[in-house]
Design an enzyme around this catalytic site. Structure first.
Site, PDB file in Angstrom:
ATOM      1  CG  ASP A   1      39.852  40.689  37.124  1.00 60.22           C
ATOM      2  OD1 ASP A   1      40.613  40.317  36.799  1.00 60.22           O
ATOM      3  OD2 ASP A   1      39.792  42.008  37.631  1.00 60.22           O
ATOM      4  CG  LEU A   2      38.910  44.893  43.051  1.00 57.14           C
ATOM      5  CD1 LEU A   2      39.389  45.157  43.853  1.00 57.14           C
ATOM      6  CD2 LEU A   2      36.848  44.470  43.400  1.00 57.14           C
TER       7      LEU A   2
ATOM      8  CG  ASP B   1      41.913  42.981  39.963  1.00 57.80           C
ATOM      9  OD1 ASP B   1      41.475  44.312  39.519  1.00 57.80           O
ATOM     10  OD2 ASP B   1      43.125  42.524  39.406  1.00 57.80           O
TER      11      ASP B   1
END
Lengths: 785, 316
Positions: free
Chosen positions: A658-659, A701
């Site tokens: 996950d960004l 994301d």
């Protein structure tokens, strides 16, 4: 006969004379030397005694002349005299000329020796002719001319009487009649006094007597001449008596055939001399005897009257006929001859005609048969046949044509198209006829027509051609209509098929049963690049690419042979070497017996579709923005990886990525920049992984990576570090620099307990949260509790 | 059939009706030889509608009628016929009525016993060819010629008178005057019997009448004549009585009178008129020459178309 002077003196004298006569006869009898007395037979037309008395002086005179003979007078009526002559009872005959001719013919009396001569008015002169008198009562008004005798009762002594019937009847006949047929005859018999009685006593209307009788009777006081009138009186002033007929020679004195010639001559001489013997002549009351007259006139009368002896029709010998009717006969013969010739000619002609007729009948029959045959032929032909003259008037048509007009030929002949169809059609027919005539040759047209008899329509191909006879004379325009409806339909079908063949978007390839190309269409050429000429006679295998193996083609052929069709996709090679994908259907074309004659292959170039398919595939399995596999592909890859791990005994790591701070970037730089960041980072991160690894974007994301072929859990740590590094590098886009980091959660497979892909992902997700809790930009391995 | 053949052959059979047959008129004076025609008319054998008889007083009048055109034909002596032809009117003889056989005679007074005794005497004769001919023949027979006698021209109706008044010693005369003179004491010295076939009475028709339309009428006249002649021969008594009045004789005189002439029948006529050498032609030639000599004709007759037997009956 002359009028008798019946005075006393005469009577007495007569008596004496007859006595003397008798004595003489008696005296003579025993004396044979003097011979028999010569008998003179005299016809009595007055009473016999009277006549006998009258003629006695003749016997005396003859005795005087011929002393050595005795003479006897005998008086008879007609029949008695005839009998006497026939039986030769008399030697000389004194009778009327007609009777004389009769007796002469029958018994052959001599030619007259002398003819009686009577006294004329002047006793010095003699009358040697006499005739007949016709008289009626003076007061009888209905009788004036001889023609008035018709239908009247006429008293006659007998029809044998010359002057008492025949002469008068002859006069009547000269007027064109027949007295015996046209009047009633009352035969009184001799003497002629009876006739006068009959008329006076009204038993008859007309009487016929000899000339002189009436005067005699008047002289005897037995008739008043005023009581009677004369019919057909002849105005002959020289003749002293009343007369109604012609005059004919007086009585002949004739000898019998047996009479001695010398005696006859002497008697004749004595007769001629008699007129010298005044005493005798005065006593008898005659003038004397004269030269024998010609009695031909009497004979003519008898002949004309057809009375005896001329009652037998004279035999008209052929010679007589010839002489009399020479010219008419010749003419008749000529005419008959001509007639016979003509008849003969006629017969000959007739025979010829019979033969000709027979021939003609045969010919006629032949013609009829021929005509019937032709008629049947024309009638049987399924085509419409008609003939019109130059003016468009129908001359003939066949039964099929009758159906077209809905009328019988008889009703059609003599009429035109305008009588049967609408004007427009009729005009067009006429126009075509004119064209055909102008062209003087065949003219072909196609027209849809409606049949009047049942309303069905046909497409007729009509041939119009001017028809000429053997001499080249124009008869009319012959029309032949051929039903081409089916043919047209077939043609159209064929045309359609050909059109389809040519214009189909599919490529069509036709081979024979051995697979040799016999036809291709343009689309084939467009797809394969081979022209028709290049393709013909070659095998479709020339299009083969390597994409399919032998087994593929074998299966294809097997299907074709068994089922007669095959369809599927394959990759072929164009002439230029380019591969292309086609969707192909092959059908076997069988004949009626079921034997395959051709193969027809239909194919379409689906290369674009294939790309599209790939594209769709891609869209279905890959994230549009980053090009990374999407959730669906991930699931697939994960499953595969898990299976592979089990098979190979290796481990698989599932990394949930996950960004961090992505939202802030999105908000700061905009979504577009955010997308750029994602794309860049996705690329970088993918590069850090191995070929066999999968990096997928779940969305937003969130990423997931599947690391395969891990011998153990530690083996993935370098990969994780690389991932972190890649994610934390700044991304410059334009004049903007963006910086983020990633939080990773990792789960491993296989685990001690069974676990499926979903559970793995959940574990990895949980691990990620741990990482994020710990301060982001790190990884956290899942620990199973 | 008869009609047809008649038409075809123009044999003139009666009763066939003609194509506009025209009648003819025949002039004739009173004479024994012409009497048969008159008898025929009285007895109905001659149809007056077809043949009209124009009775004249003398032959001269008959000739005039012919020349005038009042008659189509005439009964004339042969010499009269030649005279008519000489006058310019072409006529042809279609029938010989009679031939004098004694009816013409030279009667002389008692005392003149022989012909030669005529020398120096006055001889009367009619100034006609007949008279001239008879006189010439008589003189020839006598051996005299014209200059030996004194010719005295006197017509027949004056003969009796001349005889009575002793104007002539002998006269060439004919019946019935001849018989009268003989009865008066005359002696017949010469007669026509001595010159047969010379003194001939004929029926002469104008040539222009001998055409198709008149043919039947002419034939009818000829046929009627023969019918009457036939009757005369067959029934002379009847014929005699019937002719007596018209001739002016008594019935008893008729037959003796006919003894002086011959009435030739159809056959005789053919002999006289027809054939290659008709008998009459010879007589005509002789007559013509004689008449020329006696200046009774201007020139001799060519005798062309003089005789025509075509109108004689074909059947007899």
């Amino acid at each position: 006969m002359p009028p008798t002077k019946t005075g006393h003196f005469g009577h007495a004298l007569l008596k004496c004379l007859s006595v003397l006569q008798l004595c003489g006869v008696l005296a003579c009898l025993p004396v044979a030397a003097a011979g028999e007395s010569v008998k003179i037979g005299i016809l009595a037309y007055r009473s016999k005694p009277q006549t006998l008395a009258q003629w006695q002086p003749l016997a005396v005179a003859l005795k005087q002349a011929l002393p050595d003979r005795d003479f006897a007078i005998e008086t008879f009526d007609f029949d008695e005299l005839a009998l006497a002559v026939a039986s030769r009872q008399v030697d000389f005959v004194l009778t009327n000329p007609g009777h004389y001719i009769q007796l002469s013919k029958r018994n052959g009396l001599s030619a007259p020796l002398a003819t009686l001569a009577l006294n004329d008015r002047d006793p010095e002169r003699a009358i040697m002719a006499f005739g007949g008198v016709i008289f009626s009562r003076a007061d009888d008004a209905g009788i004036d001319t001889i023609l008035d005798l018709k239908g009247k009762t006429i008293a006659v002594t007998g029809i044998d009487s010359l002057s008492g019937y025949q002469l008068q009847a002859y006069e009547f006949q000269r007027g064109g009649g027949n007295l015996s047929q046209q009047a009633k005859l009352l035969q009184t018999g001799m003497p002629q006094d009876n006739v006068v009685d009959a008329v006076l006593n009204r038993r008859a209307e007309v009487g016929l007597v000899r000339t002189g009788v009436l005067e005699e009777l008047a002289g005897e006081g037995k008739l008043d001449m005023r009581q009677i009138k004369i019919i057909n009186r002849q105005p002959l002033p020289g003749y002293p008596h009343l007369l109604s007929t012609r005059l004919y020679p007086e009585w002949p004195f004739a000898a019998m055939p047996q009479t001695d010639e010398n005696l006859a001559r002497h008697v004749a001489a004595a007769l001629f001399m008699l007129e010298e013997n005044k005493a005798a002549t005065r006593a008898i009351g005659i003038h004397g005897f004269g030269v024998p007259a010609d009695y031909t006139a009497i004979a003519d009368v008898l002949r004309d009257m057809r009375v005896p002896p001329y009652d037998v029709v004279p035999s008209f010998t052929l010679k007589d006929i010839w002489l009399r009717y020479q010219w008419p006969l010749l003419a008749a013969l000529l005419i008959i001859g001509v007639f016979l010739l003509l008849t003969l000619n006629l017969l000959l002609v007739k025979r010829k005609l019979v033969v000709q007729r027979k021939l003609l009948l045969e010919q006629k029959q032949q013609l009829l048969d021929s005509e019937t045959f032709l008629r049947t032929l024309i009638g049987t032909l399924p085509d419409l046949i008609w003939l019109k003259n130059a003016d468009g008037v129908y001359l003939a048509c066949n039964p099929r044509f009758e159906g077209f007009f809905g009328a019988e030929e008889q009703a059609i002949v003599g009429k035109t198209d305008y009588d049967f169809v609408d004007k427009a059609s009729a005009d067009s027919f006429r126009a075509h006829d004119m064209l055909a005539m102008q062209k003087d040759g065949p003219y072909l047209i196609e027209k849809w027509v409606t049949f009047a008899d049942d309303g069905h329509k046909e497409l007729l191909e009509t041939l119009k051609i001017p028809m000429r006879d053997a001499a080249g004379q124009f008869i009319g325009v012959l029309g032949i209509g051929h039903d081409i409806t089916e043919r047209k339909q077939a043609e159209e079908k064929l045309s359609l098929a050909a059109s389809v063949f040519t214009h189909a978007r599919e490529g069509i390839l036709i081979t024979d049963v051995d697979g040799r190309i016999i036809d291709v269409n343009d689309t084939f050429t467009a797809i394969t690049g081979y022209s028709r000429e290049e393709a013909l006679h070659r095998n479709p295998s020339m299009l083969k690419s390597d994409r399919q193996n032998k087994a593929f083609y074998a299966a294809m052929w097997a299907d074709l042979k068994e089922k007669g069709e095959w369809s599927g996709e394959l990759w072929n090679r164009r002439k230029n070497g380019q591969l292309y994908a086609e969707i192909l259907t092959i059908s076997a074309v069988r004949d009626a017996q079921g034997n395959t004659q051709h193969y027809v292959a239909l194919f379409s170039d689906i290369t674009p579709f294939k790309e599209y398919e790939q594209q769709l595939e891609r869209i279905a399995h890959y994230d549009a923005l980053t090009g990374l596999p999407n959730r669906i592909l991930l699931a697939d890859r994960l499953r595969l990886a898990m299976m592979q791990a089990l098979r190979r005994g290796q481990k698989v790591a599932v990394v949930f990525l996950d960004l961090d701070g992505f939202k802030a970037v999105n908000d700061t730089f905009g979504h577009d920049m955010g997308d750029e960041l994602l794309t860049a980072l996705a690329g970088r991160m993918k590069q850090t992984l191995r070929e066999s690894d999968t990096l997928a974007r779940l969305g937003g994301d969130e990423f997931v990576a599947v690391l395969v072929d891990l011998p153990d859990t530690e083996a993935c740590l370098p990969l994780l570090s690389r991932l972190l590094t890649a994610a934390s590098q700044p991304v410059v886009y334009g004049e903007s620099a963006m910086l983020v980091s990633a939080s990773l959660g990792v789960s491993f497979y296989p685990q001690a307990e069974d676990i499926d892909a979903d559970q793995l992902l959940r574990q990895a997700d949980q691990a990620m949260y741990q990482a994020k809790m710990k301060g982001k930009n790190q990884y956290h391995l899942f620990e199973a509790d | 059939m008869t009609c047809l053949s008649g038409l075809a052959l123009a044999s003139g059979l009666p009763g066939c009706g003609g194509l506009s047959d025209r009648p003819v008129i025949v002039a004739l004076n009173r004479w024994l030889g012409y009497e048969p025609l008159c008898l025929a008319l009285r007895e109905g054998w001659l149809d007056p509608g077809r043949v009209g008889l124009l009775e004249t007083a003398s032959a001269t009048e008959s000739m005039r009628a012919l020349l005038d055109g009042r008659a189509d034909g005439a009964a004339l002596t042969l010499d009269e016929t030649l005279k008519v032809r000489a006058a310019g009117l072409p006529v042809s003889v279609v029938m010989v009525c009679d031939i004098s056989a004694g009816a013409d005679m030279l009667v002389a007074r008692a005392g003149i016993r022989r012909l030669s005794d005529l020398k120096g005497r006055t001889v009367g004769f009619e100034a006609s060819a007949l008279g001239a001919l008879m006189l010439e023949e008589a003189l020839r027979a006598a051996g005299l010629n014209k200059t030996d006698i004194t010719p005295f021209s006197v017509s027949i109706d004056k003969h009796r008178q001349a005889w009575k008044h002793r104007q002539v010693d002998a006269v060439v005369t004919y019946e019935p005057v001849a018989s009268q003179l003989l009865a008066d004491g005359g002696i017949k010295l010469f007669d026509s019997g001595q010159v047969p076939n010379t003194i001939v009475d004929v029926l002469a028709m104008r040539s222009d009448v001998l055409d198709f339309s008149h043919a039947r009428a002419v034939r009818h006249a000829v046929a009627a004549h023969f019918m009457a002649v036939n009757h005369l021969y067959r029934n002379p008594y009847d014929a005699a009585y019937r002719m007596a009045e018209h001739l002016g004789f008594s019935a008893a005189e008729v037959l003796p009178a006919f003894k002086g002439i011959i009435l030739p029948d159809e056959r005789d006529n053919y002999r006289l008129l027809g054939g290659a050498a008709p008998e009459l032609l010879r007589s005509a030639g002789k007559l013509s020459r004689l008449m020329l000599e006696n200046r009774l004709l201007a020139r001799e007759d060519s005798l062309a178309a003089l005789l025509n037997p075509d109108y004689l009956p074909k059947d007899f």
